[in-house]
Design an enzyme around this catalytic site. Sequence first.
Site, PDB file in Angstrom:
ATOM      1  N   LEU A 157     -79.817  21.890  50.729  1.00 19.50           N
ATOM      2  CA  LEU A 157     -78.624  22.357  50.129  1.00 19.50           C
ATOM      3  C   LEU A 157     -78.071  23.625  50.522  1.00 19.50           C
ATOM      4  CD1 LEU A 157     -77.000  21.223  47.505  1.00 19.50           C
ATOM      5  CD2 LEU A 157     -78.312  23.331  46.169  1.00 19.50           C
ATOM      6  N   GLY A 158     -77.709  23.364  51.739  1.00 20.12           N
ATOM      7  CA  GLY A 158     -77.028  24.799  52.429  1.00 20.12           C
ATOM      8  C   GLY A 158     -75.551  24.674  52.336  1.00 20.12           C
ATOM      9  N   ILE A 160     -73.194  22.809  53.944  1.00 22.36           N
ATOM     10  CA  ILE A 160     -72.577  21.521  53.878  1.00 22.36           C
ATOM     11  C   ILE A 160     -73.118  20.818  52.494  1.00 22.36           C
ATOM     12  CG2 ILE A 160     -72.633  19.222  55.109  1.00 22.36           C
ATOM     13  CD1 ILE A 160     -72.731  21.079  57.655  1.00 22.36           C
ATOM     14  N   ILE A 238     -75.838  12.755  57.785  1.00 22.49           N
ATOM     15  CA  ILE A 238     -74.554  13.519  58.436  1.00 22.49           C
ATOM     16  C   ILE A 238     -75.010  15.091  59.147  1.00 22.49           C
ATOM     17  CG2 ILE A 238     -72.500  13.041  57.195  1.00 22.49           C
ATOM     18  CD1 ILE A 238     -74.316  16.261  56.481  1.00 22.49           C
ATOM     19  N   ARG A 240     -78.717  15.371  61.830  1.00 25.67           N
ATOM     20  CA  ARG A 240     -79.190  15.059  63.173  1.00 25.67           C
ATOM     21  C   ARG A 240     -79.753  13.592  62.842  1.00 25.67           C
ATOM     22  NH1 ARG A 240     -75.879  18.035  64.587  1.00 25.67           N
ATOM     23  NH2 ARG A 240     -75.970  19.978  65.806  1.00 25.67           N
ATOM     24  N   GLU A 269     -77.257   9.578  70.983  1.00 26.25           N
ATOM     25  CA  GLU A 269     -75.800   9.559  71.076  1.00 26.25           C
ATOM     26  C   GLU A 269     -75.439   9.551  72.330  1.00 26.25           C
ATOM     27  OE1 GLU A 269     -74.881  12.591  68.209  1.00 26.25           O
ATOM     28  OE2 GLU A 269     -75.953  11.457  66.574  1.00 26.25           O
ATOM     29  N   HIS A 288     -70.574  10.402  65.128  1.00 18.71           N
ATOM     30  CA  HIS A 288     -70.588  11.748  65.189  1.00 18.71           C
ATOM     31  C   HIS A 288     -69.458  12.688  65.201  1.00 18.71           C
ATOM     32  CE1 HIS A 288     -73.609  15.187  66.221  1.00 18.71           C
ATOM     33  NE2 HIS A 288     -72.712  15.733  65.558  1.00 18.71           N
ATOM     34  N   ILE A 289     -68.578  12.368  64.051  1.00 12.64           N
ATOM     35  CA  ILE A 289     -67.250  13.001  64.136  1.00 12.64           C
ATOM     36  C   ILE A 289     -66.904  13.591  62.565  1.00 12.64           C
ATOM     37  CG2 ILE A 289     -66.102  11.315  65.769  1.00 12.64           C
ATOM     38  CD1 ILE A 289     -65.052   9.712  63.214  1.00 12.64           C
ATOM     39  N   GLY A 290     -68.132  14.040  62.232  1.00 14.87           N
ATOM     40  CA  GLY A 290     -68.097  14.870  60.960  1.00 14.87           C
ATOM     41  C   GLY A 290     -67.052  16.136  60.921  1.00 14.87           C
TER      42      GLY A 290
HETATM   43  O1  LIG Z   1     -73.220  18.072  64.989  1.00 13.71           O
HETATM   44  C1  LIG Z   1     -72.249  19.151  64.841  1.00 13.71           C
HETATM   45  C2  LIG Z   1     -72.441  20.524  64.707  1.00 13.71           C
HETATM   46  O2  LIG Z   1     -73.744  20.941  64.710  1.00 13.71           O
HETATM   47  O3  LIG Z   1     -71.391  21.105  64.401  1.00 13.71           O
END
Ligand SMILES: O=CC(=O)O
Length: 323
Positions: A157-158, A160, A238, A240, A269, A288-290
């Site tokens: 719970l950081g 993000i 989302i 790693r 990846e 990996h386009i978050g």
């Molecule tokens: O994966 C993306 C990031 O760490 O910003």
Amino acid sequence: YNMSRPTVFIANPSVPKIAFDILQDVANVVSVSGYDRESILKEVSGADAIFWASGLKLDKEILDAAGPQLRVVATMSVGYNHIDLAELKSRGIPFSNTPRVLDNAVADMALYLALGASRRCFEGRQQIEKGTWKKYFDTQWLLGRDISGSTVGIIGLGNIGQAIARRLKGFDVARILYTGHREKAEGKELGAEFVNLDTLNRESDFVFLAAPLTNETRNICNEEFFSKMKKTGIIVNIGRGELIDQAALIKALKTGEIFAAGLDVMTPEPLNTDSELLTLPNVVLTPHIGSATVDTRNAMAELTAKNILRGLAGEEMFTPIQL
Ligand SMILES: O=CC(=O)O
């Protein structure tokens, strides 16, 4: 070309222009010619600061190639599992990442993956393409799982994880569980319950992975984890790819041990095009386009550049990592 100015080496040819605009005021800015490690090793020599923006490892070899004048390193990413922090520390080089500016973009992607997986969106598209969309109304076709009323578990719970939790409240979930090193005031404010990993594992309908990759979190979702998850459970990653034992995940998805997965990160990846993950109907994948929105990538580049300016001036960076 002014030799009294510091040199900033941008180790990725695709970094947004805003970073150059900011850095060029005070520094000679040099951009690497290619995306490969060899180009970086050849061209980094003489850099006072390194602007990192790549999944490649930033290690002793690259720091040595830069030279002894190197005094600042900043990565345009929130994750820094690919950076040798011990090596930076031993050289007394300050280091920063890009927290917070990407929280909303990444949390949006997490919800997309959760809903896409729970509502069988990939499989639905496959059925359209195959021509198996029936002319009559089959009330039992492509039934998914509701997120409203569900119990969601957030591992990490950081910043993000909290952005994910805020969104989940809008989806009327019944409970938000989270686990991590310690209970957090932000968790209380969000109405989330701090639980241990085992409880989160067993009680969650949706599991969100939003933890950094460390020795502690590597393969945190393994065969045992999937065996304890609900058969109706959905996992979203989302963070790693290495947070998940991917072979165990594939097995769990194939045997029906869990319902579905939504992954923005995976191993390796880029994912091999013959990966079994691509053959499973109950997997939603994004490459990996978050953080890949125009505004978010610009904000990440801007923050990285500003951190470098601070570092070069001998000031504390805006978002330093304690080494
Ligand atoms: O994966 C993306 C990031 O760490 O910003």
